[in-house]
Scaffold this active site. Sequence first.
Site, mmCIF file in Angstrom:
data_model
loop_
_atom_site.group_PDB
_atom_site.id
_atom_site.type_symbol
_atom_site.label_atom_id
_atom_site.label_comp_id
_atom_site.label_asym_id
_atom_site.label_seq_id
_atom_site.Cartn_x
_atom_site.Cartn_y
_atom_site.Cartn_z
ATOM 1 N N GLU A 91 5.317 -30.629 -35.618
ATOM 2 C CA GLU A 91 5.315 -29.358 -34.901
ATOM 3 C C GLU A 91 5.913 -29.481 -33.508
ATOM 4 O O GLU A 91 6.719 -28.659 -33.084
ATOM 5 C CB GLU A 91 3.874 -28.830 -34.782
ATOM 6 C CG GLU A 91 3.262 -28.384 -36.097
ATOM 7 C CD GLU A 91 3.739 -26.998 -36.516
ATOM 8 O OE1 GLU A 91 4.503 -26.362 -35.769
ATOM 9 O OE2 GLU A 91 3.327 -26.548 -37.597
ATOM 10 N N HIS B 104 -5.093 -31.563 -34.773
ATOM 11 C CA HIS B 104 -6.301 -30.816 -34.437
ATOM 12 C C HIS B 104 -7.062 -31.469 -33.277
ATOM 13 O O HIS B 104 -8.271 -31.697 -33.367
ATOM 14 C CB HIS B 104 -7.205 -30.667 -35.663
ATOM 15 C CG HIS B 104 -6.552 -29.925 -36.788
ATOM 16 N ND1 HIS B 104 -5.882 -28.738 -36.616
ATOM 17 C CD2 HIS B 104 -6.443 -30.230 -38.113
ATOM 18 C CE1 HIS B 104 -5.397 -28.329 -37.782
ATOM 19 N NE2 HIS B 104 -5.708 -29.219 -38.701
ATOM 20 N N LYS C 250 0.838 -1.207 0.000
ATOM 21 C CA LYS C 250 0.000 0.000 0.000
ATOM 22 C C LYS C 250 0.868 1.251 0.000
ATOM 23 O O LYS C 250 0.564 2.243 -0.683
ATOM 24 C CB LYS C 250 -0.931 -0.003 1.212
ATOM 25 C CG LYS C 250 -1.767 1.271 1.323
ATOM 26 C CD LYS C 250 -2.766 1.191 2.467
ATOM 27 C CE LYS C 250 -3.589 2.486 2.535
ATOM 28 N NZ LYS C 250 -4.668 2.417 3.539
ATOM 29 N N PHE D 200 -22.954 -45.397 -26.900
ATOM 30 C CA PHE D 200 -23.741 -46.499 -27.465
ATOM 31 C C PHE D 200 -24.136 -46.231 -28.919
ATOM 32 O O PHE D 200 -24.149 -45.098 -29.383
ATOM 33 C CB PHE D 200 -24.979 -46.789 -26.620
ATOM 34 C CG PHE D 200 -25.974 -45.658 -26.505
ATOM 35 C CD1 PHE D 200 -26.686 -45.173 -27.610
ATOM 36 C CD2 PHE D 200 -26.245 -45.092 -25.272
ATOM 37 C CE1 PHE D 200 -27.609 -44.159 -27.499
ATOM 38 C CE2 PHE D 200 -27.185 -44.064 -25.146
ATOM 39 C CZ PHE D 200 -27.862 -43.605 -26.255
#
Length: 523
Positions: free
Chosen positions: A336, A284, A138, A472
């Site tokens: 990459e 991706h 402060k 499912f």
Amino acid sequence: MTVIRRALISVSDKKNVVEFARQLEQLNVELISTGGTAKLLLQSGIKVTEIADYTGFEEMLDGRVKTLHPKIHGGILGRRDLPEHMAQMKQHDINPIDLVCVNLYPFAATVARPDCTLEQAIENIDIGGPAMVRSAAKNWQDVAIVTDSNDYADIIEELRHGGISRRTRFHLAKKAFAHTAQYDDMIAGYLNQIDDETLTTPSTKQAFPQILHHSWIKAQDLRYGENPHQQAAFYREQVPVQGSLASYRQLQGKELSYNNLADADAAWEAVKTFQQPACVIIKHANPCGVAVAADTLTAYKLALATDRTSAFGGIIAFNREVDQATVEVLTEQFLEVLIAPKFSKEAQSILAAKKNVRVLEVPMLASGEQFQLKSIGGGLLVQTADNHQLQLADVQVVTACKPTQQQLQDLLFVWNVAKFVKSNAIVFGKSGQTYGIGAGQMSRVDSTRIAASKALEAGFDLSGACAASDAFFPFRDGVDVIAKQGIKAIIQPGGSIRDDEVIQAADEHGLAMVFTGVRHFRH
């Protein structure tokens, strides 16, 4: 510039504090200190005044009250530019304190212990420390607040040139308020997980507190986000979870991008779930090839064979040390990011010639239960991590045809891969190698057709292979497509209102099918 004549040092983390204090002493700075810090400095031959001698008031209540005193806070908070402040300080024999070096009790380390009780946690809540930090921050115009040992050297360098600059004091104040905010967040976060009915039991926590507190520290600004018009940054937790991608060490390569990090996380989370040497290739955020084998080179070759086209420019992760032979082969492919728990010296030497390849070492440790966070407009979705590990004893055979032991192993492998494929997910594979992966389609039968097309394009014979579905089958059409490929076994969660119809389709085609009772949606 603020000239430092008097400094208060009270630190829990004592890294480099002796050398820092010694250099302050050499610069003719008077030192005040508390408890263990004072003892350490005195033992190191550094002249220091203990806090009780400085205030004339002994520490009390088991050390809970030692720095909460007007001579301390008055010396920190008094404004040097206000004559009335300086007059009052002189009246009460309060000397200015120009530098405060404080870090706080190790609350995070305490509550991280599995046997930590609420009482132990409470005793490790620092009171005097945050009060001094906030007071000094402060009054940053007159006081330098140091909460990070990494700043010691820069502080000393500035002092050798006459004092601490206004810019540095403001920078230190910002760090100090962030430090106390993070500390309060840790405490509030811990207490909000405690069930009121189990206050005396060790570490009994609610799954989701009423108020979620979490703090991250910016590790770096990124060039841009998913797209060039978006801004982005990477933040780590205060203490990166060991075994998570955030604990990486970059050995070489270009700066990591937003998409690099997102894809690298997907690759690492997938590869570390396998017990055998494994390779995962991500493009991706989806696996385009996964394999387990006796060694990293074989695993890489098998994973690459799944989809060579998609692997171009991908992220490659291993769960074992990568050796020279593996690197010699994989550097023939454009990639990459390369991730592993370790790289041999020979492998690093070869990779050094590929300067643009980002190479990350990540500790091969179980990262434990974590919250997964996802932002939505105006809010945050929070869930526990999908750490479910299927055991073969848990599967239910629902068809007349029973899977062989080899098929059960193959089913477990493709099931583990499907867990990391965007829904709707279909994975074909055999003998620890993926043959085809269908990801992210709105229709499960479309994902099935894509997986089949990928396998055909890669030259795989699907006769006798296995298939996994992350959820499912809503209709029998997916099973019909799978059967046409020659696949002989399917693993899926079950739970559809048309399970009977799907099982009947499998029986008609002579397929073995098992239900897991667990699904792995990934959005």
